[in-house]
Design an enzyme around this catalytic site. Structure first.
Site, PDB file in Angstrom:
ATOM      1  N   THR A  86     -22.435 -26.768  38.459  1.00  0.00           N
ATOM      2  CA  THR A  86     -21.401 -26.484  38.271  1.00  0.00           C
ATOM      3  C   THR A  86     -22.651 -25.962  36.735  1.00  0.00           C
ATOM      4  OG1 THR A  86     -20.134 -27.744  36.744  1.00  0.00           O
ATOM      5  CG2 THR A  86     -19.052 -26.290  38.374  1.00  0.00           C
ATOM      6  N   LEU A 153     -15.800 -40.052  38.056  1.00  0.00           N
ATOM      7  CA  LEU A 153     -16.618 -40.442  37.967  1.00  0.00           C
ATOM      8  C   LEU A 153     -17.812 -40.332  37.019  1.00  0.00           C
ATOM      9  CD1 LEU A 153     -19.087 -40.372  39.533  1.00  0.00           C
ATOM     10  CD2 LEU A 153     -17.928 -39.876  41.807  1.00  0.00           C
ATOM     11  N   ARG A 154     -18.644 -41.804  36.603  1.00  0.00           N
ATOM     12  CA  ARG A 154     -19.091 -41.991  35.704  1.00  0.00           C
ATOM     13  C   ARG A 154     -20.500 -42.336  36.629  1.00  0.00           C
ATOM     14  NH1 ARG A 154     -17.261 -47.403  32.415  1.00  0.00           N
ATOM     15  NH2 ARG A 154     -17.149 -47.760  34.450  1.00  0.00           N
ATOM     16  N   GLU A 155     -22.011 -41.956  36.987  1.00  0.00           N
ATOM     17  CA  GLU A 155     -22.808 -41.862  37.196  1.00  0.00           C
ATOM     18  C   GLU A 155     -23.939 -43.690  36.649  1.00  0.00           C
ATOM     19  OE1 GLU A 155     -26.039 -39.230  36.931  1.00  0.00           O
ATOM     20  OE2 GLU A 155     -24.782 -37.497  37.505  1.00  0.00           O
ATOM     21  N   LYS A 207      -9.460 -32.108  32.361  1.00  0.00           N
ATOM     22  CA  LYS A 207     -11.255 -32.567  33.253  1.00  0.00           C
ATOM     23  C   LYS A 207     -12.120 -31.926  32.153  1.00  0.00           C
ATOM     24  CE  LYS A 207     -15.007 -33.736  34.045  1.00  0.00           C
ATOM     25  NZ  LYS A 207     -15.643 -35.254  34.519  1.00  0.00           N
ATOM     26  N   LEU A 253     -17.742 -45.607  21.083  1.00  0.00           N
ATOM     27  CA  LEU A 253     -18.568 -45.725  19.733  1.00  0.00           C
ATOM     28  C   LEU A 253     -19.330 -46.474  19.264  1.00  0.00           C
ATOM     29  CD1 LEU A 253     -14.312 -46.443  17.738  1.00  0.00           C
ATOM     30  CD2 LEU A 253     -16.130 -44.456  17.941  1.00  0.00           C
ATOM     31  N   GLY A 260     -26.274 -37.456  25.769  1.00  0.00           N
ATOM     32  CA  GLY A 260     -26.937 -35.875  27.346  1.00  0.00           C
ATOM     33  C   GLY A 260     -25.935 -37.370  28.483  1.00  0.00           C
ATOM     34  N   CYS A 263     -23.120 -33.976  32.365  1.00  0.00           N
ATOM     35  CA  CYS A 263     -22.112 -33.662  32.176  1.00  0.00           C
ATOM     36  C   CYS A 263     -21.138 -32.926  30.996  1.00  0.00           C
ATOM     37  CB  CYS A 263     -20.497 -34.312  32.292  1.00  0.00           C
ATOM     38  SG  CYS A 263     -20.999 -34.581  34.474  1.00  0.00           S
ATOM     39  N   LYS A 266     -23.091 -30.094  29.111  1.00  0.00           N
ATOM     40  CA  LYS A 266     -22.386 -28.316  29.949  1.00  0.00           C
ATOM     41  C   LYS A 266     -21.074 -28.153  29.762  1.00  0.00           C
ATOM     42  CE  LYS A 266     -21.840 -29.824  34.646  1.00  0.00           C
ATOM     43  NZ  LYS A 266     -19.853 -29.663  34.872  1.00  0.00           N
TER      44      LYS A 266
END
Ligand SMILES: NC(=O)c1ccc[n+]([C@@H]2O[C@H](COP(=O)([O-])OP(=O)(O)OC[C@H]3O[C@@H](n4cnc5c(N)ncnc54)[C@H](O)[C@@H]3O)[C@@H](O)[C@H]2O)c1
Length: 434
Positions: A86, A153-155, A207, A253, A260, A263, A266
């Site tokens: 998206t 989830l985090r890449e 989200k 922090l 960047g 996610c 955008k």
């Protein structure tokens, strides 16, 4: 239960594989034939630690299948997840929903028996209801509910995030859909993961609110880092002093070159658009975006200053290109904003990245020289720029490194090193907010 995952990218592939690991039968459907061919040949099209082994295990045990075919898996599915991209729509900052809506159209004709269609993609409020409308228009006899199950989830840590999430959000419009989703996530009961049942709209907004809040923390500390430089304070000490307050928390922090990735940029823009469309404001998030752009610009100024306000003809050794370590994802990486400006000024870029080079080649100017190893990147360089804190850049022998350079500027955009350590190695050291 039979699960179909539409989209085999960072989220679809990880989620599908993890559901299979929980013992569910999963078919991952993607329109990209080359991706499916690669997966069927045992090759993982993205870099995500641990994913290759898990895919291999679950395909060989028969629980995970990859295909471009919609008809067969959709007709047998109990739950269909939409996990397509998206991205930001060109021109207006809105989330581009064309892939979500196309997928909805494509699955509609093959629905057989009661099915739950779940948005896993990050989508604006109202999307699940639009998906429902599209499917009903395409197939008036389809027996289905829509649901929203945003992914957090985090890449780089995607598998453990999926297997041990802080929470699971399930936006549903019927008890039946809620029960099926709860059953799918039942393996997480063992680790007492909070599973929140909400409405569709609440799930969709949760989200965006979560990502916007995390981006706010980053922009906040980046702005404070600028103030620290102005007043002579140490941003790490400030962040620690703040973060020990349980109401604030220590995470997110850490100052740097700006957020960047696929996610935050955008999703913050999309949240602003959602608010505008609903006649409310989101001034904090607007400021977060502005501060992030300013932070990237501030890094360019910092690099120029470190090189005596003249980068023309200077060789810059760049360590790291991806937006964060442990991923090959280059989407909206700060390097994409910073390096082209330096190249316009006449700088020569010698870059190294453990996983991001393939993507970087497509997105950075052609003049960037990609180096096989760190030493090659250092050769005759006037300065080192530490752009992404991959582990292999965290314990460098700065003395040895310095010998490879012709200049002496070390610009540490992730504050990996201590000033004294770098100065003892003969560098002039520049960092963020200290
Ligand atoms: N990447 C992350 O870290 C992350 C984390 C949480 C949420 N999300 C959200 O998850 C969604 C997916 O993100 P991603 O990073 O996995 O994207 P991605 O670009 O890596 O993958 C999307 C995949 O969908 C496929 N696709 C597109 N249209 C299709 C269709 N009609 N049928 C089948 N496949 C189709 C594409 O070929 C591609 O492989 C986005 O909404 C994103 O915001 C991403």
């Amino acid at each position: 239960m039979k699960v179909v995952m539409i989209g085999g990218g960072y989220v679809g592939l990880v989620s599908g594989t993890c559901f299979a690991e929980f013992g569910t039968n999963v078919t991952c459907v993607d329109v990209d034939q080359s991706k499916i061919d690669a997966l069927n040949a045992g090759k993982i099209p993205i870099y995500e630690p641990g994913l290759e082994d898990l895919v291999e295990k679950n395909t060989s045990e028969g629980r995970l299948v990859f295909t471009t075919d919609y008809k067969d898996p959709i007709s047998r599915a109990d739950l269909i997840f939409i996990a397509v991209g998206t991205p930001t729509r060109h021109g207006d900052g809105h989330a581009d929903l064309k892939y979500v809506y196309q997928a909805s159209k494509d699955i509609a004709p093959y629905l057989t028996g009661y099915t739950v269609i779940v948005d896993k993609s990050t989508v604006p409020v109202g999307t699940a209801r639009n998906v429902r409308r599209i499917i009903s228009e395409e197939n008036s006899r389809a027996d289905f509910d829509v649901a929203s199950n945003p992914e957090f989830l985090r890449e780089g840590a995607a598998i453990s995030d999926f297997m041990r999430p802080d929470r699971v959000i399930l936006g549903v419009e019927s008890d039946r859909a809620g029960e099926m989703l709860k059953q799918l996530y039942q393996p997480l009961n063992l680790i007492e993961t909070p599973i929140l049942l909400t409405t569709l709209e609440t799930a969709e907004l949760t989200k965006y609110a979560s990502n916007a809040f995390l981006a706010t923390k980053i922009s906040f500390i980046n702005e404070i880092s600028s103030l620290c430089e102005a007043v002579g304070a140490d941003v790490h000490a400030v962040a620690r002093g703040m973060g020990l307050d349980g109401r604030i928390g220590r995470k997110f922090l850490h100052p740097g070159p700006g957020y960047g990735g696929s996610c935050f940029p955008k999703d913050t823009k999309a949240l602003v658009r959602i608010a505008q469309e609903h006649g409310t404001s989101s001034r904090i998030v607007e400021a977060v975006i502005e501060v992030n752009e300013a932070q990237k610009a501030r890094m360019i100024t910092k690099i120029r200053k470190a090189l005596g306000d003249n980068v023309s003809g200077k060789k810059l050794a760049v360590l790291g290109l991806t937006f964060k370590p442990e991923t090959d994802d280059m989407r909206d990486a700060p390097s994409l904003a910073i390096l082209p400006k330096l190249i316009e000024d006449g700088a020569i870029i010698q870059a190294h990245d453990p996983q991001g080079v393939k993507e970087a080649r497509e997105q950075l100017p052609d003049s960037v020289q990609y180096c096989e190893n760190i030493d090659d990147a250092m050769k005759d360089a006037d300065a080192v720029i530490l752009m992404t804190e991959w582990n292999i850049y965290r314990g460098l022998d700065l003395g040895l490194l310095k010998q490879k350079l012709r200049g002496n500027a070390f610009i540490d955009l992730r504050n990996v090193y201590e000033r004294q350590q770098a100065e003892e190695a003969g560098f002039e050291y520049f960092c963020v907010g200290r």
